[in-house]
Design an enzyme around this catalytic site. Structure first.
Site, PDB file in Angstrom:
ATOM      1  N   HIS A 179      -8.639  -4.732   2.051  1.00  0.00           N
ATOM      2  CA  HIS A 179      -8.397  -5.769   1.046  1.00  0.00           C
ATOM      3  C   HIS A 179      -9.448  -6.858   1.250  1.00  0.00           C
ATOM      4  O   HIS A 179      -9.377  -7.628   2.203  1.00  0.00           O
ATOM      5  CB  HIS A 179      -6.978  -6.323   1.196  1.00  0.00           C
ATOM      6  CG  HIS A 179      -5.929  -5.300   0.915  1.00  0.00           C
ATOM      7  ND1 HIS A 179      -4.734  -5.248   1.579  1.00  0.00           N
ATOM      8  CD2 HIS A 179      -5.932  -4.264   0.030  1.00  0.00           C
ATOM      9  CE1 HIS A 179      -4.019  -4.226   1.103  1.00  0.00           C
ATOM     10  NE2 HIS A 179      -4.735  -3.609   0.173  1.00  0.00           N
TER      11      HIS A 179
ATOM     12  N   GLU B 190      -9.177 -10.656   2.229  1.00  0.00           N
ATOM     13  CA  GLU B 190      -8.579 -11.019   3.511  1.00  0.00           C
ATOM     14  C   GLU B 190      -9.697 -11.187   4.544  1.00  0.00           C
ATOM     15  O   GLU B 190      -9.844 -10.427   5.502  1.00  0.00           O
ATOM     16  CB  GLU B 190      -7.542  -9.956   3.901  1.00  0.00           C
ATOM     17  CG  GLU B 190      -6.370  -9.964   2.912  1.00  0.00           C
ATOM     18  CD  GLU B 190      -5.531  -8.695   2.902  1.00  0.00           C
ATOM     19  OE1 GLU B 190      -4.709  -8.549   1.977  1.00  0.00           O
ATOM     20  OE2 GLU B 190      -5.703  -7.854   3.804  1.00  0.00           O
TER      21      GLU B 190
ATOM     22  N   HIS C 123      -5.607  -7.090   8.495  1.00  0.00           N
ATOM     23  CA  HIS C 123      -5.319  -7.672   7.175  1.00  0.00           C
ATOM     24  C   HIS C 123      -4.983  -9.152   7.272  1.00  0.00           C
ATOM     25  O   HIS C 123      -4.855  -9.717   8.361  1.00  0.00           O
ATOM     26  CB  HIS C 123      -4.112  -6.956   6.553  1.00  0.00           C
ATOM     27  CG  HIS C 123      -4.399  -5.588   6.055  1.00  0.00           C
ATOM     28  ND1 HIS C 123      -4.504  -5.285   4.726  1.00  0.00           N
ATOM     29  CD2 HIS C 123      -4.612  -4.427   6.727  1.00  0.00           C
ATOM     30  CE1 HIS C 123      -4.759  -3.996   4.584  1.00  0.00           C
ATOM     31  NE2 HIS C 123      -4.828  -3.447   5.779  1.00  0.00           N
TER      32      HIS C 123
ATOM     33  N   GLU D 249      -1.392  -8.338  10.583  1.00  0.00           N
ATOM     34  CA  GLU D 249      -1.422  -9.328   9.501  1.00  0.00           C
ATOM     35  C   GLU D 249      -1.589 -10.724  10.080  1.00  0.00           C
ATOM     36  O   GLU D 249      -0.814 -11.156  10.927  1.00  0.00           O
ATOM     37  CB  GLU D 249      -0.121  -9.273   8.692  1.00  0.00           C
ATOM     38  CG  GLU D 249       0.125  -7.943   7.986  1.00  0.00           C
ATOM     39  CD  GLU D 249      -0.671  -7.783   6.699  1.00  0.00           C
ATOM     40  OE1 GLU D 249      -1.344  -8.747   6.272  1.00  0.00           O
ATOM     41  OE2 GLU D 249      -0.615  -6.666   6.120  1.00  0.00           O
TER      42      GLU D 249
HETATM   43 ZN    ZN Z   1      -4.052  -6.553   3.080  1.00  0.00          ZN
END
Ligand code: ZN
Length: 378
Positions: free
Chosen positions: A171, A174, A264, A340
């Site tokens: 992504h 990010e 992420h 994350e």
């Molecule tokens: Zn992500």
């Protein structure tokens, strides 16, 4: 001069904003959608002719963004020298103009850059790859190319039997994920770092600092230039839709995978957390135990990590195998995890000046490597 209006530009690497109107030192703005997609959340633009005046910047239409919960409790990232990224006081009103983030900031000088998070440019990526490739014992290879022809770079290092894959920025918005990579690679490539040296004796690392370079340069939040969310492509990646994933997964098939970390950022949750592979068909207590043990070690090592907040886990057999973490756990029996980091801050240990930052992302990368060494020793 100081009475003239500010100017706003985003025609640069990872730039993203649409200017709706400007009056004096105030602006009404909107975020452009990801290329060929309806996702939007990432922004990055420059304000000029500020001349030390107080700015009021309103980003509108955010109730339709990918993560509307990302805006309350969020402060925009700002820099005047493009080295240090602080935070500009921001407030979100869901009732104003279909959801408006109002950013207030008074730069000392003429120019200020604003972004959803401190950007990590494709140029800096080249610098990172170059410096790592010059380090002793590091091999660089191109696993393949993105849809628009950018390299999927991989750094290989270490002599040990454990195959460890670290990959980031599926992504592209990010960007903290590539700041994390700087810290992890700094640990792994420093010939004086005892953690890095011991890890390289035990493991062979394969590190992909940017899995979605097209989306990164385009200023997208979640997709490549075709509008494809790469982290939903791991079951059946294709040369047409997701050449980035196909290249990485083929390279993984060649080495095997014992441990994998997919790095992420999370828009809404103000904490660092790990997500695992519960719900895969081949789930076992032993595999889960390996993941839980890593979480416990990292939790003990750094106050910037916690285990109370995170994503709900999938029920038995309900894992989405198109996501890389699940696919790699199922495919290789690997301890596979999604890390994350927040766009906002770690609310357990807040930093009013910077929020979650490049520096803290890099430190977490180092801590994750130290936790890995401890995990291997048990
Ligand atoms: Zn992500």
């Amino acid at each position: 001069m100081t009475s003239t209006a500010i100017q706003i530009d985003a025609a640069f690497d990872s730039g993203n904003i649409e200017v709706l109107s400007i009056a004096g030192t105030t602006a009404r703005l909107a975020i452009r959608k990801d290329t060929n997609s309806d996702f939007f959340q990432w922004f990055h633009f420059r304000v000029s002719n500020a001349a030390g005046r107080a700015l009021e910047l309103k980003i509108t239409g955010l109730n339709a963004s990918a993560y509307p919960d990302g805006w309350s409790g969020y402060n925009a990232a700002v820099s005047e020298d493009r080295e240090f990224w602080g935070r500009a006081s921001s407030s979100f009103d869901p009732g104003e103009d279909n959801g408006t983030l109002t950013i207030r900031y008074q730069p000392a000088g003429h120019l200020a850059w604003f972004a959803y998070f401190a950007p990590y440019s494709w140029e800096r990526h080249q610098d990172l790859v170059a410096s790592c490739a010059l380090s002793a014992g590091v091999t660089h290879r191109v696993l393949g190319h993105s849809r628009d022809g950018r390299s999927i770079d991989c750094l290989d290092l270490g002599e040990g039997p454990k195959q460890v894959w670290l990959y980031a920025r599926q992504h592209p918005g990010e960007s903290m994920a590539e700041w994390w990579m700087e810290g992890a690679l700094d640990c792994l490539t420093d010939p004086a770092d005892p953690v890095g040296r011991a890890l390289r004796r035990n493991c062979t690392f394969h590190v992909v600092p940017n899995a979605n370079p097209d989306g990164s340069v385009l200023g997208n939040l979640r997709t490549n230039s075709l509008g494809v969310n790469l982290n939903r492509e791991w079951e059946n990646p294709s040369a047409a839709q997701s050449p980035e994933v196909l290249a990485i997964r083929n390279a993984m098939d060649a080495t095997g995978v014992d441990l994998a970390m997919d790095v992420h950022g999370d828009e809404a949750i103000p904490a660092v957390f790990l997500a695992g592979f519960e719900g895969i068909p081949s789930w076992s207590e032993a595999l889960q135990g390996g993941f839980n043990r890593y979480k416990a070690i990292l939790d003990r090592r750094t106050p910037d990590f916690q285990t109370k907040r995170g994503y709900p886990v999938a029920g038995p057999g309900r894992a989405n195998l198109s996501m890389s973490t699940n696919q790699l756990a199922e495919r290789f029996g690997a301890v596979s995890m999604t890390l994350e980091m927040p766009f906002k801050d770690n609310d357990d240990l807040p930093d009013l000046a910077q929020g979650w930052s490049p520096e803290r992302s890099a430190q977490l990368g180092r801590d994750c490597m130290a936790a890995l060494l401890e995990w291997l020793a048990d």
